[in-house]
Design an enzyme around this catalytic site. Structure first.
Site, short mmCIF file in Angstrom:
data_model
loop_
_atom_site.label_atom_id
_atom_site.label_comp_id
_atom_site.label_asym_id
_atom_site.label_seq_id
_atom_site.Cartn_x
_atom_site.Cartn_y
_atom_site.Cartn_z
N ILE A 436 0.22 -8.77 4.63
CA ILE A 436 0.90 -7.98 5.66
C ILE A 436 0.30 -8.17 7.05
O ILE A 436 0.89 -7.80 8.05
CB ILE A 436 0.91 -6.49 5.26
CG1 ILE A 436 1.55 -6.33 3.88
CG2 ILE A 436 1.66 -5.64 6.25
CD1 ILE A 436 2.95 -6.89 3.74
N HIS A 699 -4.32 1.08 -0.91
CA HIS A 699 -5.14 2.25 -0.57
C HIS A 699 -6.25 2.47 -1.59
O HIS A 699 -7.12 3.29 -1.39
CB HIS A 699 -4.27 3.50 -0.49
CG HIS A 699 -3.23 3.38 0.58
ND1 HIS A 699 -1.97 2.91 0.33
CD2 HIS A 699 -3.29 3.63 1.91
CE1 HIS A 699 -1.29 2.89 1.46
NE2 HIS A 699 -2.06 3.32 2.43
#
Ligand code: GLN
Ligand code: ZN
Length: 766
Positions: A436, A699
């Site tokens: 990303i 995360h």
């Protein structure tokens, strides 16, 4: 009787983020519980004293929190999910913080955005078990303020309907059951407050500013009837904010003693409601006219005029002058800003300055105009000087905005044609793999940047250091076998600040922090002037990265809507206009990248969804200009230049058509944590462009297995076609470490290769 000044809540972080420091010291074991509790109380009292010294009549108490007020409310009601360690009675801090942050054995409660702000609250979970009052928090807060400071406080509570609506774990038809558990506890709190001699309480019901249906409004009516009956002596200030309210007539007839409206964000509608439908003679009007969500100084003359307009319906003796919402959404004080240009500094107003604005407006209504005349004139002059700044009046920007035409937001070819052109230009394999944008921001990177900012190392040294990191991660990406590379974003601290520092029209504060969630604070850039491009911002790093490999390297920008939504924005022109200024500036960057030989360009819009207005009827208007700004940014490139975008959430079922309208060739989105829901969206809506579903959650430090990721790809392929499907993580990897990142990406590429081979076998069979 006189007009009264009132506060709805004050920022709890402290002038120097003392709140954050204590919390983090406690979490890391550097201070004990006693010290934490003590630090927090000191801070709380300082905040109350400031409001007292500013001469505020009705000071909110109970607005302070150790983490989040929704969590406080849930804990107060003993609404503690069974997975946490709690046997009833007082809730220990350890339980409270496990709900907030999780621990080794149990995951945290979900967290989500508080209405349309950038603050995130903890989502209470209703498990249909008996609830009980573990503590009367508003009462304790009231006693503390009274005993220690002699303040006759106004306890604040999150209202039952807002609390219920923002909780999860129950279906629509279980609402009555939930209320049956909840309302007796509210009654208990109110009765105790009443018995204590409390005069006024503030009940926050921002949910009334959203689109409620008739049945929902009925429930609100029943709730307030019941609560008022339980504590008839206690005066209720029903507080709404963030927008105008939908059910005006029904709301003003509720059995409460005062109603507060937002006269900043719902200004026109709230004013016209009051003027056309009137306001009951037995109620106090809370006039929220000082902006609780933005940082600009008020023009006191205009504000006073507005109050005078309202006083044709409601006499000023029945008004409370207050901020539009709790001041927790603005920084503490402009006094801490030493480096800001004087005109700008003078035109800012943070929480402490807003206290004085409220005080002054109140004084003026009480006939003290003479005394504050100088202050009024000062405010008018400060606003005037700001508006006259050359940076705010750029002819070139005005002309550019004026000249925008529809063709500026159209690519030269439709997507299907571009797809062919891009396929032959890049010849990517099926299920191409990419990431990303960011790679781990190690402590070494942060340390080096700090040194450079302090002038301890030269520009050349810093640039060489960034290049080394780029080089090393290009090598790693080669080794892992990814198909589309990124340079890693090592030169950026923050995806908005980095661009703000290089564009015209921005300025930065030293200490203007606001809480984003938990102890995490952000310091949003300030867009004070016309935004314009003045130098390439990302070209050097992208070009260097591309020079090291034959694989395409994606250029990497933050999109106009995200920059807008994560900044404090000037309020003299529309958000749409600022978005267009940003779009035109970034369009230059896209062009610069393209002409420097970068053929894939990703424009991140993770905050696009956050800007959605509270009321559904206004969504289209927002989405139209937001989508258009993205298109202006990206549309000028050749058909062979591939535009990517990224969004890190998956709850976009309700606006997937707008996502498609961005006309990005490829989008990457988060899905790994909520796979089913997203895949479902593609059953309903035919999405034809390239799309990467995040196959692992960045995360968590956990390294996902190849099989796990392969099965997520399988699920995606049930509704999306293999020739549009990309494989990538959920989001950027800057918070992960080297080992986790490399191991996870290795597995991700294996999963993609495995699936790719299966697909090829299948195709050969046909
Ligand atoms: N390109 C950014 C990154 O990888 C995107 C971050 C985001 O979506 N919030 O860090
Ligand atoms: Zn993301």
């Amino acid at each position: 009787m006189t007009t009264i000044s009132s506060m709805l809540g004050y920022p709890y972080i402290g002038e120097n983020r003392e709140w954050k420091r204590s919390l983090e010291a406690f979490w890391s074991g550097n201070i004990g519980e006693e010290q934490l509790v003590d630090d927090m109380q000191k801070l709380r009292l300082v905040h109350l004293q400031k409001q007292q010294a500013a001469g505020i009549d009705k000071i909110a108490v109970g607005d302070f929190t150790f983490y989040d007020r929704m969590l406080d409310t849930a804990v107060m009601f003993g609404m503690i999910p069974e997975r946490y360690d709690w046997q009833g009675g007082n809730v220990p801090l350890s339980t409270y913080f496990s709900m907030a942050r999780g621990n080794d054995d149990v995951v945290a409660c979900e967290m989500t955005k508080w209405f349309d702000t950038n603050y995130h609250y903890i989502v209470p979970e209703f498990e249909n078990r008996k609830l009980s009052l573990t503590e009367n928090k508003p009462l304790n807060a009231y006693r503390e303020a009274k005993e220690l400071l002699g303040i006759e406080g106004k306890p604040v509570l999150i209202g039952p309907y807002t609390f219920l609506k923002l909780s999860k774990g129950y279906s629509n038809n279980e609402t009555p059951a939930f209320l049956l558990h909840l309302l007796p506890l509210y009654e208990e709190i109110l009765k105790e407050l009443s018995a204590e001699g409390v005069q006024w309480i503030q009940i926050d019901e921002p949910i009334l500013s959203t689109s409620l249906n008739q049945d929902e409004m009925k429930t609100v009516q029943e709730i307030y009837k019941q609560l008022k009956t339980a504590a008839p002596e206690l005066k209720f200030m029903l507080q709404t904010y963030f927008d105008s309210i939908e059910w005006y007539k029904e709301t003003v007839e509720l059995p409460v003693d005062g109603i507060g409206f937002d006269f900043v964000h719902g200004l026109q509608k709230n004013v016209s409601n009051i003027k056309t439908l009137g306001f009951p003679a037995d109620k106090v009007l809370g006039v929220g006219i000082i902006d609780g969500r933005n940082i600009w100084r008020a023009n006191l003359r205009e504000k006073i005029d507005l109050v005078h307009t309202l006083s044709s319906v409601v006499p000023s003796e029945r008004m409370w002058i207050q901020p539009s919402c709790s001041l927790q959404h603005v920084p503490v004080t402009t006094r801490s800003e030493q480096a800001l240009e004087a005109t700008i500094k003078n035109a800012l107003s943070f929480a402490d300055e807003k206290l004085h604005e409220i005080r002054s407006i109140t004084a003026s209504l009480n006939g003290d105009e003479e005394a504050i005349l100088a202050e009024i004139e000062d405010s008018v002059a400060a606003c005037q000087r700001l508006s006259e700044l050359p940076e705010r009046n750029r002819e070139d920007v005005k002309t550019a905005i004026h000249n925008i035409s529809t063709k500026d937001s159209e690519r030269n070819l439709p997507f299907t044609k571009r797809k062919e052109a891009q396929q032959s230009a890049f010849s990517l394999p099926l299920l191409p793999t990419t990431t990303i944008g960011s790679f781990p921001q190690t402590p070494e990177i942060r340390r080096t940047r700090t040194k450079w900012r302090k002038g301890e190392i030269t520009n050349e040294q810093y640039e060489a250091f960034i290049k080394e990191n780029i080089q090393s991660w290009i090598d790693i990406q080669e080794e892992i076998g990814l198909d589309v590379f990124v340079h890693g974003e090592f030169e950026r601290t923050d995806m908005v600040e980095y661009f703000g520092e290089k564009l015209d029209g921005f300025t930065f504060t030293e200490k203007a922090w606001v809480v984003s969630y938990g102890s995490r604070c952000v310091k949003p850039p300030v867009i004070y002037g016309d935004v314009a491009f003045n130098q390439p911002m990302t070209v050097k790093e992208s070009v260097y990265a591309q020079s090291l490999t034959d694989k395409p390297v994606k250029g990497m920008l933050t999109g106009p809507v995200t920059i807008l939504n994560w900044s404090f924005v000037r309020n003299d022109i529309s958000l749409e206009e600022v978005a267009n200024q940003l779009a035109l500036a970034l369009r230059n960057e896209v062009a610069a990248l393209e002409s420097a030989g970068i053929h894939m360009i990703q424009v991140d819009e993770p905050a696009l969804r956050e800007g959605l207005p509270l009321k559904k009827e206004r969504w289209n208007d927002y989405l139209d200009w937001a989508v258009n700004a993205f298109r202006i940014t990206t549309a000028a490139v050749k058909e062979t230049t591939q535009i990517h975008t990224h969004m890190c959430y998956c709850d976009f079922n309700d606006f997937i058509d707008s996502i498609s309208a961005l006309d990005a060739d490829v989008i990457s989105i988060e899905t790994s944590r909520s796979h089913g829901e997203l895949v479902h969206a593609f059953n309903e809506f035919h999405y034809d462009k390239g799309i990467g579903l995040g196959v692992y959650d960045i995360h968590s430090p956990r390294v996902p297995t190849t099989d796990e990721m392969a099965s997520i790809i399988d699920k995606g392929l049930e509704v999306l076609s293999p020739d549009q499907f990309w494989v990538n993580p959920d989001c950027g990897l800057k918070t992960r470490n080297h080992e986790e990142t490399i191991a996870s990406l290795h597995n991700m590429v294996s999963a993609a290769v495995q699936k790719r081979e299966q697909l090829q076998v299948l195709q050969a069979d046909h």
